[in-house]
Design a protein around this motif. Structure first.
Motif, short mmCIF file in Angstrom:
data_model
loop_
_atom_site.label_atom_id
_atom_site.label_comp_id
_atom_site.label_asym_id
_atom_site.label_seq_id
_atom_site.Cartn_x
_atom_site.Cartn_y
_atom_site.Cartn_z
N LEU B 47 -12.71 -10.15 -39.40
CA LEU B 47 -12.02 -10.91 -39.15
C LEU B 47 -11.99 -11.59 -37.81
O LEU B 47 -12.29 -13.00 -37.39
CB LEU B 47 -10.61 -10.85 -39.28
CG LEU B 47 -10.49 -11.95 -40.85
CD1 LEU B 47 -9.15 -12.05 -41.48
CD2 LEU B 47 -11.23 -12.74 -41.21
N ALA B 322 -15.14 -16.61 -43.44
CA ALA B 322 -14.35 -14.96 -43.05
C ALA B 322 -13.44 -14.29 -43.52
O ALA B 322 -13.87 -13.34 -44.55
CB ALA B 322 -14.25 -15.09 -42.08
N VAL B 323 -11.73 -15.24 -43.84
CA VAL B 323 -11.40 -15.06 -44.55
C VAL B 323 -11.40 -14.23 -46.43
O VAL B 323 -10.95 -14.06 -46.83
CB VAL B 323 -9.87 -15.76 -44.51
CG1 VAL B 323 -8.62 -15.57 -45.44
CG2 VAL B 323 -9.22 -15.60 -43.07
#
Lengths: 389, 347, 323, 542
Positions: B47, B322-323
């Motif tokens: 992340l 991304a999460v």
């Protein structure tokens, strides 16, 4: 348990030849549980046709143990699966011959009919317990599904029965085992589980395909003893397939030796050990088993390699490796003959497939000839140790 | 990327193997926890790396956000003022740390362009993209799994060959061509039974919602279904060679039981991974479908944000993607734990 | 009682993988392996044995022929009697099929046939070069990760995850914006996107290969790691990577088409199939041939690539079901 | 020995499917190709109800209903000081003044706007009955507050107009007196512009300004016929009926819903499919099919200026008039029309459109005609004088076809050019704003010559990106804007047009294609040629 004379030279055609029907009736009248008549299996592969099983016939009575012995690639596994019906004809697989079980012709049954027999009447134990259990299903579920399917047990009853079965195959803590996954058990334990599965519906015939090959030496005997024990207790017939002649000596009633897809010798166990007729059987017996080292390492005890089933040798299939091979062996395939006529061949039901059977003058002559020229007719060098003392 | 569907080979996903009967039986749960914790640390690093990378990439992008915001008529002084207002005059690292601080407190900043809080923009778009993605995935699996199972059961036969050819065809066309064809067929060309564009929230009008997402979901699922079928079929054929399938057969179980109860689960690991990867990918970009069908999703937002140099919005979008990737990877890991008992013990 | 030595078995890489997956250190795996010696042929098919042809299917030749035709005409395009793909002919705008223009003309009246053949150059170049670049870089990194394990592997896993967690389209837009729109930059962008997958594929294969005797032996002899990777591992990794890469060529040809829709494809005047499809889109209703002919060519080419790819893969991997 | 079963896939079926698919595609394509090549004989598109429908002829309006409008781009902001194309702004704000077809302004929400001194000071009189939807009155102070925002905010598109104001005073609660720095006869028109070009006539509630501050762009409160309900970017913006609207009995509709549909083909599909009731078209690709569709109604006026190329006067080679003429003479408009405008290109050869009062035929005559031979000669002449005619053509990624076309056209007159494509953000900042181009494209139509022509041609004009500067033109433009005499203004603009035809500051080639496409049941359309609409009278005949 009398091997019928095969019609070796006859090209395999369809599964329902008149002879097959006849054989079935005959077998049934004789009280044989399983009758196999002239079974052929051929695989059509990219490289050619593989003759995996060629005209095998035999029969098995209730409660009898028949050992099928042969090297890897001798066709014994294919034969077992064909007997069960797990291998069927397809575009690439050509089958013929009949298999009769308890009066019904398995080879004529459809998938549904076979499913009703499998697991219930005929059960199978595979070679490798590492791969023959579903890795993502609990042990219990793998046992109960046959019980629920064939015996219509409730889930609860099936679970209780599964615990019982595991206990009967000698597994400790069966209540815990049913909730475990295969990978949590050792190889020997897993094979006990597969045996429990196979026996869950009390089948009348158990096909055990090299049930101990994949196991540690110490465990092998335990499993075989367990099988023998269960077999006699349940009174079921057993077809024990193995490459190890030793292990079946005390555990079988009869032995059929397979080589290159054919039965090359068949006799009651004692008779076979007393007077092997086929040089291949003799070689198997004389092969010294390795005492140390990993059990799976296969030592070259019999010189040469098993025949290439894509292009099997002409004449006797064993001739390239046979210490007694003569010119005739290279050109003419010997038929399966009754040993009763041979010197010292008092036993009934002993057949062999050889031009120069062991223990006969012809054999002694052949041995002498080969020893003199230092090689067999097939060009294999003859060494001293190959000649039995 | 819209059509990178096929970009994951099955081999990447083989569940970790292990020695049978070796590990201590008691530490199973502990090992699973350790495994998850280790993954979490790894994914947290991912992340941070992704967000930092996106700051770097954004910094390298030519074109000035301040100019875009100030408009075509702006004077240099005015652009400078805007730049200062947006904080773009500070060094990239400072901005990144600042932004990261905001993320921790739940403040993702505001869109340079519209002034909309980024969190609000995400909250508006995530449900849309999520719905589209999940429905498309479910549809793709609904089509692919039965076809794959049957194809593996009877390889080389009619169903296998036909679905393979159609599948190859589906993978041989850009997505927008499908979308165009669907519009011509159902929305204004041959028939007018579905809307060509627009999106209605499920909570506004459930029926309208379904009508508006049918075509986009179909466009999305076609190629996915083809790939899933191919993958599952291949893994399933491989599973069907296993001894335990022979064993199951010898027990007298019927093909249906064997296929669904014995073979499907151990064959599904690659499929689950790929499906997870695809969900992650689609959450970040169904741009083509969104543009074609005028769906207010995340992909359009991100791409427009790049074109408009709306860095805050872009950064927020990338963070979400991304999460999503990280969370989905976690879910896949957990699914493995559920589906494959062998993984549970080991770490 | 011992058996004679088994003859060489040609297990496929996947079977090897399966074996190794069970755990290469377990002494029992070999017995599992041995089971493969026996022909296990399933097929519940009750149909009587028939059609025992072993011919390669006609479709395979057809697909090969199509690929060859496209590739050869693309290579020799300048030698072919074609119209100049870049020169407009305003009398042939949206032109139909005529003896002069076999596939008609496009929005600028340029010859469609000529543009499709020249477009094949760009489209195939994108597919091939991006895959080649991605496969080489990803393949080497994947082998390194799979061989050395440990920290190297963890770092590469991180890189892989970062690239995968970054939307591919944004990456492409960024590359085009930063480096400029060109064929080369598009190839670089697509290659970067494909690297993670190749890393994973090569790594997985390397893990399996590394467990095998010849690699273990080479290690025991003290061979240098790079030598082992190049001499022992690479030859075994090439096949699966190449098989997958072949399929990826088709994927990238399609991706270029999708990028053209967003205006991010190969920049004109270089013709590309994606650009042609997207360029004719506005005329789809009135003059569908401008878009649909290149679409058909792309469709057939990728279809042929997939078909040939799938079959080639099967040549190396024969599996039969137990059901 | 590994036995490989020879499972061959009988290829027959696969081949059949393949061949069938190929056949299908070829047939479909062939059908198109067979119909191809025929020139579309529709000819240039003429104006169709450019200012909307005839309200009287539309029949008796029905009240109620929702109108769904598809726009070609997403709204950036409802703040009039932020430049963006916003079709919904008029719905929420209305306009103090309104443009007439001849480019003049008449009072609309305002009661009157007059100048006692030939344009030096202006009195804007408001209607006391007009209140914002939040209940506050639209009074003189509200106007002053709003105009002051344009003065303060340099980036406002209306800043240039507002900057001419010397002082504003509220002479009474409903009258604002604007004192200008110099006389400006066209001052009222800057209160009638659409938001895109900058307008002082869109008035935001001061209470809302105080409440929302810079966030006013997302929470518009005005005195228009509709009030803001919600805006979900890229999805929709919804407006409800304003119950306190100043025009009694209006609006007819209950709800307006604006949906951004940026993809041209999807937008066309949406109006054809009936997903939207109104589509705001931007290109000929949707205008032409809509004109051919009997189930759609089209409103279109070519407008002034339109699509053109900017020459950069600050850089070679276009600092030289010969090269500018060469480009125009080498630019085959018929070919352009055939390849990109379905043969329905509305060619532009002058600043003002043909029907405009400011247009003279002489200007069109003067404009260089297509003449590749002459163009080549000019290029050779330029080369002979030591010039290098090669240049880089920069445009946006959306204009690839144009890039290819110009490249081919220039090749024909012996100029090799590079084409570079930029996304819009880069194009704005790196190309146009930074004056870093030689030749580039633009779309810029306008309704009223002031401020349109001044923005484009006045030195320092804010869309004069090519840095064209001609003192005479500057003077004429100022004169035209300043005067209150229509005849003098007309004459000045005619002169400007004529000089433009000689100086060639930009290469006009097409009028714009900004259109409004509606379902036939949508009535009461009231629009500018820039597509901006007044929604109070719009109704749907269900």
């Amino acid at each position: 348990m009398r091997p019928t004379m095969p019609r070796a030279e006859k090209a395999p055609t369809t599964a329902t030849a008149p002879t097959g029907k006849h054989a079935r009736r005959e077998g049934y009248e004789d009280g044989a549980l399983l009758t196999v008549d002239d079974v052929h299996v051929r695989f059509h592969t990219r490289n050619g046709v593989v003759h995996a099983v060629e005209g095998v016939s035999l029969s098995l009575s209730e409660g009898e143990v028949l050992a099928v012995v042969g090297e890897s690639g001798s066709g014994k596994t294919v034969f077992t699966r064909r007997v069960m019906g797990l291998i069927a004809g397809s575009r690439d697989t050509e089958v013929s011959g009949t298999v009769t079980f308890d009066g019904s012709t398995l080879t004529e049954l459809d998938a549904k009919g076979l499913s009703a027999v499998w697991g219930k009447e005929i059960a199978l134990v595979l070679q490798d317990p590492m791969t023959s259990l579903n890795p993502v299903k609990r042990i219990g579920a793998q046992i109960t599904e046959t019980l629920i399917l064939h015996q219509k047990l409730s889930k609860q009853d099936a679970n209780a029965r599964a615990v019982e079965l595991l206990r009967s195959v000698g597994l400790s803590e069966p209540e815990r085992r049913v909730r475990q996954y295969p990978h949590e058990l050792s190889g020997g334990m897993r094979q006990r589980v597969t045996i429990a599965i196979a026996l869950s519906c009390s089948p009348r015939l158990l096909l055990a395909d090299e049930p101990t090959t994949a196991l540690d030496v110490t465990v092998q005997a335990q499993i075989l003893d367990l099988l023998g024990d269960l077999q006699s207790r349940l009174g079921m017939a057993m077809l024990l397939v193995t490459h190890d002649l030793r292990v079946v000596r005390s555990r079988s009633d009869r032995i059929a030796v397979m080589y290159a897809g054919r039965i090359v010798e068949t006799a009651p166990t004692k008779d076979l050990f007393d007077a092997p007729r086929m040089p291949y059987t003799e070689a198997l017996m004389n092969a010294v088993p390795p005492i140390t080292g990993p059990n799976h390492v296969r030592l070259a005890v019999i010189p040469g390699r098993p025949p290439d089933l894509l292009a099997p040798p002409t004449g006797c299939r064993f001739s390239p490796r046979c210490p007694y091979a003569q010119d005739r062996c290279l050109t003419e395939e010997p038929p399966l003959r009754d040993a009763a006529a041979l010197p010292g061949g008092a036993a009934v039901d002993h057949s062999y497939r050889c031009w120069y059977p062991v223990g006969t003058p012809e054999n002694a002559q052949a041995r002498r000839v080969n020893a003199e020229r230092g090689e067999t007719a097939a060009g294999t060098p003859v060494t001293g140790e190959m000649v039995p003392a | 990327m819209a059509e990178m569907t096929i970009a994951t080979p099955p081999t990447t996903t083989a569940p970790p193997g292990e020695a049978p009967g070796r590990a201590p039986r008691g530490g199973r749960r502990k090992a699973a926890v350790r495994r998850i914790r280790r993954r979490l640390v790894h994914l947290l690093i991912v992340l941070i790396a992704v967000t930092f990378l996106s700051f770097v990439v954004i910094d390298l992008l030519p074109g000035d956000a301040a100019v875009v915001v100030a408009g075509d008529n702006a004077t240099p002084a005015q652009v400078a003022q805007v730049r200062a207002d947006l904080g773009l005059d500070r060094p990239m690292l400072v901005r990144y740390v600042d932004w990261l601080g905001g993320v921790v407190t739940g403040d993702l900043g505001r869109s340079f362009r519209t002034g909309q809080p980024v969190t609000e923009a995400l909250a508006q778009r995530i449900p849309v993209t999520f719905e589209l993605t999940i429905i498309a995935q479910v549809l793709a699996l609904l089509v692919a799994v039965p076809l794959a199972v049957y194809s593996a059961y009877r390889p080389g036969r009619f169903v296998d060959r036909t679905s393979m050819t159609i599948g190859f065809g589906a993978a041989a066309m850009p997505q927008f061509v499908f979308g165009m064809v669907l519009i011509v067929l159902f929305a204004g060309g041959l028939t007018s039974i579905l809307p060509a564009t627009g999106y209605t929230s499920f909570f506004t009008d459930p029926l309208d919602n379904i009508r508006t997402i049918i075509l986009p979901c179909l466009t999305l699922m076609i190629a996915e279904a083809a790939v899933y079928r191919q993958l599952l079929r291949s893994d399933m054929i491989s599973t069907l060679q296993e001894d335990y399938i022979l064993m199951a057969r010898s027990k007298g179980l019927g093909p249906r039981t064997i296929l669904l109860r014995h073979a499907l689960r151990p064959s599904s690991f690659s499929l689950i991974t790929l499906s997870g990867v695809n969900i992650g990918r689609l959450l970040g970009g169904t741009v083509i479908v969104e543009t074609l069908f005028a769906i207010p999703g995340l992909g359009q937002m991100i791409v427009q944000a790049v074109f408009n140099r709306d860095y805050m919005l872009l950064q927020g979008g990338l963070l979400f993607v991304a999460v999503a990737y990280v969370v989905i990877n976690m879910i896949i890991d957990l699914l493995y734990l559920v589906l494959d008992p062998r993984v549970r013990r080991d770490a | 009682m011992p058996d004679s030595p088994k003859t060489t078995t040609t297990t496929t890489s996947l079977q090897k993988a399966a074996v190794a997956d069970r755990d290469a250190t377990d002494s029992e795996i070999t017995s599992a392996d041995l089971d493969l010696v026996e022909p296990v042929t399933g097929a519940t098919a009750t149909a009587p044995a028939k059609a025992r042809r072993r011919r390669t299917p006609f479709g395979w030749y057809l697909a090969l022929f199509w690929i060859a035709a496209i590739v050869i005409s693309a290579i020799f395009a300048p030698l072919l009697p074609l119209w100049d793909p870049a020169v407009p002919d305003y009398n042939n705008v949206f032109g139909g099929i005529t003896p002069q223009h076999w596939l008609g003309g496009d929005t600028l009246g340029r010859d469609n046939l000529s543009r499709i053949i020249y477009g094949a150059r760009a489209s195939l170049l994108v597919g091939l070069c991006a895959v080649l670049l991605g496969a080489v870089v990803g393949g080497i990194l994947g082998m390194v990760a799979g061989y050395f394990r440990g920290r190297t592997e963890r770092v590469l896993a991180l890189v892989t995850d970062v690239v995968l967690a970054f939307p591919g389209l944004v990456l492409i837009i960024a590359i085009v914006a930063i480096l400029g729109a060109s064929l080369t930059n598009l190839i670089v962008g697509l290659a970067i996107l494909s690297v993670p997958t190749f890393i994973r594929l090569a790594r997985a294969t390397t893990l399996v290969v590394t467990q095998r005797e010849f690699v273990q032996a080479a290690r025991a002899y003290g061979c240098r790691p790079m030598r082992i990777i190049l001499r022992e591992i690479a030859p075994n990794v090439v096949m699966p990577v190449a098989a997958y890469g072949f399929i990826m060529v088709g994927v990238f040809i399609v991706v270029e088409g999708s990028l053209s829709f967003l205006g991010l494809g190969i920049p004109p005047p270089t013709p590309s199939w994606g650009g042609m499809i997207a360029g004719g889109r506005t005329q789809l209703i009135e003059y569908p041939h401008i878009s649909l002919i290149p679409a058909a060519v792309m469709f057939l080419t990728v279809l042929a690539i997939n078909y040939v790819g799938e079959r080639s893969r099967k040549l190396f991997e024969v599996r039969e079901s137990n059901l | 020995m590994r036995i490989r079963p020879a499972r061959t896939r009988s290829a027959g079926r696969v081949v059949t499917i393949l061949v069938a698919l190929l056949g299908l595609l070829v047939v479909v394509a062939g059908c198109g190709a067979a119909g191809g090549g025929k020139p579309n004989d529709g000819g240039p598109i003429g104006a169709v109800n450019p200012y909307g429908s005839d309200l009287a002829a539309d029949g008796t309006p029905e009240n109620g209903g929702t109108l769904v409008l598809g726009t070609d781009r997403e709204i950036v902001s409802y703040d009039p000081t932020v430049q963006n194309s916003n079709m919904a702004a008029m719905a929420v704000y209305d306009s103090l003044m309104k443009l007439t077809p001849d480019g003049k302004a008449e009072p609309f929400m305002a009661k009157s706007m007059t100048s006692p001194d030939q344009g030096k000071t202006w009195d804007l009189v408001l209607r006391p009955e007009v209140t914002f939807s939040d209940g506050t009155p639209l009074d003189a102070q509200a106007v002053i507050t709003n105009v002051q925002r344009h003065i303060d905010k340099v980036s406002s598109p209306a800043h240039a107009y507002a900057a001419q104001i010397a002082s504003m005073t509220a002479t009474d609660p409903y009258t604002v007196r604007f004192a200008l720095k110099a006389p400006l006869g066209v001052f009222p028109t800057v209160f009638a512009q659409p938001i895109t070009y900058g307008s002082l006539g869109l008035i935001v509630s001061p209470a809302a300004l105080a409440q929302y501050g810079t966030d006013i762009g997302r929470h518009p409160v005005g005195a228009g016929p509709f009030t803001f309900v919600e805006w979900i970017p890229d999805s929709h913006a919804t407006f409800g009926k304003n119950p306190t609207y100043w025009q009694q009995g209006l609006p007819h509709l209950d709800t307006l819903e604006f949906r951004p549909i940026p993809d041209t083909d999807s937008r066309l599909a949406s109006i054809q499919n009936g997903d939207v009731d109104v589509a705001f078209g931007g290109y000929s690709q949707e205008l032409v099919p809509a004109l051919n569709n009997p189930n759609l109604k089209v409103y279109y006026g070519p407008g002034n200026a339109g699509e053109y190329l900017y020459f950069n006067f600050a850089k070679a080679p276009f600092d030289d008039r010969r090269m500018r003429e060469a480009i125009i003479r080498g630019f085959d408009l018929n070919a352009l029309g055939a390849s990109q405008y379905n043969n329905r290109l509305v060619t532009a050869k002058s600043l003002f459109e043909e029907t405009s009062a400011y247009h003279t035929d002489a200007a069109s005559q003067e404009w260089p005609a297509y003449d590749p031979a002459r163009a080549k000669a000019l290029v050779d002449e330029y080369k002979a004088s030591g010039g290098d005619p090669t240049f880089t053509f920069k445009t946006t990624t959306a204009r690839r076809a144009m890039g290819e076309f110009i490249q081919a056209q220039m090749a024909a007159i012996g100029i090799t050019i590079d084409v570079e494509y930029y996304d819009l953000a880069q194009f704005s900042s790196k190309v146009v704003q930074s004056n870093d181009f030689q030749l580039t494209t633009w779309v810029g139509g306008f309704d009223s010559p002031y401020p349109g022509a001044s923005r484009l041609l006045h030195s320092g004009g804010n869309t004069n990106y090519g840095k064209y500067a001609n003192p005479q033109v500057d003077q004429l433009l100022d004169q035209a804007a300043a005067t209150s005499d229509d005849a003098a203004r007309t004459q000045a603009y005619q002169q400007v047009e004529s000089i433009v035809g000689k100086d060639l500051p930009v290469a006009f080639f097409s009028r714009s294609y900004l259109s409004t496409i509606t379902k036939p049941e949508v009535k009461g359309i009231d629009r500018y040629t820039s597509r901006d609409m007044f929604y109070a009278n719009t109704w749907v005949d269900r």
